[in-house]
Design an enzyme around this catalytic site. Structure first.
Site, PDB file in Angstrom:
ATOM      1  N   ARG A 290       0.850  -1.199   0.000  1.00 22.50           N
ATOM      2  CA  ARG A 290       0.000   0.000   0.000  1.00 22.50           C
ATOM      3  C   ARG A 290       0.882   1.244   0.000  1.00 22.50           C
ATOM      4  O   ARG A 290       2.096   1.141   0.106  1.00 22.50           O
ATOM      5  CB  ARG A 290      -0.847   0.004   1.268  1.00 22.50           C
ATOM      6  CG  ARG A 290       0.053  -0.158   2.497  1.00 22.50           C
ATOM      7  CD  ARG A 290      -0.693   0.061   3.775  1.00 22.50           C
ATOM      8  NE  ARG A 290      -0.013  -0.442   4.938  1.00 22.50           N
ATOM      9  CZ  ARG A 290       0.907   0.195   5.638  1.00 22.50           C
ATOM     10  NH1 ARG A 290       1.301   1.407   5.283  1.00 22.50           N
ATOM     11  NH2 ARG A 290       1.468  -0.354   6.695  1.00 22.50           N
ATOM     12  N   ARG A 336       6.090  12.871  12.318  1.00 20.97           N
ATOM     13  CA  ARG A 336       4.656  12.604  12.464  1.00 20.97           C
ATOM     14  C   ARG A 336       4.154  13.372  13.680  1.00 20.97           C
ATOM     15  O   ARG A 336       4.574  13.099  14.814  1.00 20.97           O
ATOM     16  CB  ARG A 336       4.404  11.125  12.710  1.00 20.97           C
ATOM     17  CG  ARG A 336       4.843  10.245  11.576  1.00 20.97           C
ATOM     18  CD  ARG A 336       4.344   8.838  11.813  1.00 20.97           C
ATOM     19  NE  ARG A 336       4.867   7.937  10.803  1.00 20.97           N
ATOM     20  CZ  ARG A 336       4.380   6.730  10.570  1.00 20.97           C
ATOM     21  NH1 ARG A 336       3.367   6.278  11.304  1.00 20.97           N
ATOM     22  NH2 ARG A 336       4.895   5.974   9.637  1.00 20.97           N
TER      23      ARG A 336
END
Ligand code: ADP
Ligand code: ADP
Ligand code: MG
Length: 448
Positions: A290, A336
């Site tokens: 993915r 992040r």
């Protein structure tokens, strides 16, 4: 090319896909749970369809509702983002049966790599090293014999496991004899399959991964590698591209990634994760079939739009570039931004964001679905945005990241920003001396 696609995801990645689709002149439909009614993807997509209540298994994992939303709105393809349905071969098969294109690998690709035992076998067949370990272990006697050969400590892994779960560190023969049956039971309970494999338990390593794109017809190219060694609880916090590995080792790992992905005729975007020990040995760990959270650092150093490439491949346009066209330059770092308290063991800190102001300026990219007044629902993961910088070399990129972090203001929830500012000043980080135990071992030490 598609006229309309559906995005079966939420948060920053849903927004990321909407942005590329818009640039390509493709209309977007986003599905959402009632908890995400006021999220940016829902506000920005051309259409949105509520698929259920906040609980993921009733909304973002609700296959009938997602497929109905696609059929009802006339979407020709579904982009699954990451997480949720992205690595579910059953979902990809159901899309196929309903005449909807799944923007991602084939279900057969996913089957090849879905279980850890399969992944190890596929890698070995492609002459890619795996962590010393075993295939499926039938009995405790097999396990004891294998561990004797590998040497303790060993790691028992549920072959069907994922998300860092289903792993058990075994220190001694006694522990193995007692724990094997229980590990099988747990694997069956959590993953519906008791099958176990065993690997040598490594304590100090780097995580380096290779971004690949395949056209499904045998052509696979790489878009460089990423170092994702700064982690907490086996989850990545900071990623960078390229890695700081010696050039010959870099090339070897990139070639191994391409070799493995080509061996199964891989379609679309994928990532091959490797762990590297201090001695320069590298081992394939798993392939994520993915787009990944950290794909942006690869985009920054390659000037490619990986989501666009995913959509083009799914639409049958193939890979429009060759390996030689992938020109990597400079250095990119991603932090992040999680709504978590780094001083309290990364405890989630959901709630309303009173004010948010992200950095800007040269070489700065922000991917976030938040805005001032946005409430972070407690139901999903704590990623609220990604701060990504590019500069011509690693030192300058670190300085730019520090500047961008200091410029960013998020009022309301606790975030990981203060921790990242400290890391950008950390002498070990600065010289690239980073393994996955960095937060535990290298934050307090003062370097002479
Ligand atoms: P999952 O499918 O659950 O993500 P992985 O095999 O990718 O499982 O492993 C997840 C994480 O567990 C890795 O990122 C690494 O930090 C750790 N890990 C995996 N294999 C080993 C090993 N043999 N020794 C030590 N740590 C490991
Ligand atoms: P030493 O020279 O004492 O082994 P360094 O800090 O110079 O330690 O690191 C040597 C190499 O080990 C570095 O290039 C780095 O890749 C790696 N390393 C990174 N993090 C760690 C860690 N937490 N512990 C030990 N070595 C590490
Ligand atoms: Mg993994």
């Amino acid at each position: 090319m598609f006229k309309k696609i559906l995005i079966a995801n939420r948060g920053e990645i849903a927004l990321r896909v909407i942005r590329t689709a818009r640039e390509m002149g493709i209309k977007t439909v986003v599905v959402y749970s009632t908890a995400d009614e006021k999220s940016l993807p829902v506000l920005l997509a051309d259409e949105s369809v509520c698929v259920g209540p906040p609980a993921s298994n009733q909304s973002y994992l609700n296959i009938p509702n997602i497929l109905s939303a696609a059929l009802m709105t006339g979407a020709e393809a579904i982009h699954p983002g990451y997480g949720f349905m992205a690595e579910n071969p059953e979902f990809a098969r159901m899309c196929r049966e309903h005449g909807i294109i799944f923007i991602g690998p084939t279900p057969e690709n996913m089957d090849d790599l879905g279980s850890k035992a399969n992944g190890r076998a596929v890698a070995t067949a492609a002459k890619v090293p795996v962590v010393p370990g075993t295939g499926l272990l039938e009995t405790v006697e097999d396990a004891l014999a294998a561990a004797k050969q590998i040497g303790y400590p060993v790691l028992l892994k549920a072959s069907a496991g994922g998300g860092g779960r289903g792993q058990k560190v075994i220190q001694t023969q006694d522990e193995l004899a007692k724990g094997f049956a229980q590990a099988q039971e747990e694997a069956k309970l959590y993953f519906g399959d008791p099958a176990l494999i065993m690997e040598k338990f490594l304590t100090e390593f780097r995580h380096v991964e290779v971004q690949v794109m395949g056209d499904g017809k045998g052509k696979v190219i790489h878009v460089g590698e990423r170092d994702c060694s700064i982690q907490r609880r086996n989850q990545k916090l900071i990623e960078e591209a390229p890695s700081t590995l010696p050039e010959s080792l870099r090339q070897e790992i990139l070639a191994a990634g391409v070799r493995l992905a080509s061996s199964i005729g891989y379609t679309g975007a994928g990532t091959l994760e490797f762990i590297l020990d201090r001695d320069g040995n590298y081992y394939f760990m798993e392939m994520n079939t993915r787009i990944q959270v950290e794909h942006c650092v690869s985009e920054m150093i390659s000037n490619l739009d990986l989501v666009r490439m995913q959509i083009e491949i799914a639409a049958g346009e193939g890979l429009k570039i060759d390996q030689d066209d992938v020109v990597l330059s400079g250095h990119a770092i991603e932090c992040r931004i999680n709504a978590e308290d780094p001083d309290k063991d990364f405890r989630p800190s959901a709630g309303k964001i009173d004010e948010v102001h992200f950095a800007g300026g040269p070489g700065v990219r922000v991917d976030t679905h938040t805005y001032s007044g946005y409430s972070i629902p407690p139901n999903y993961d704590s990623l609220i945005g990604k701060l990504i910088v590019w500069h011509e070399d690693r030192d300058k990129a670190i300085a730019r990241m520090k500047r961008a972090l200091e410029e960013s203001v998020i009022q309301g929830p606790k975030t990981t920003i203060p921790l990242y500012i400290k890391i950008m000043d950390n002498p070990f980080y600065k010289r690239g001396a980073v393994m996955t135990n960095f937060l535990k071992t290298r934050m307090e030490t003062v370097e002479k």
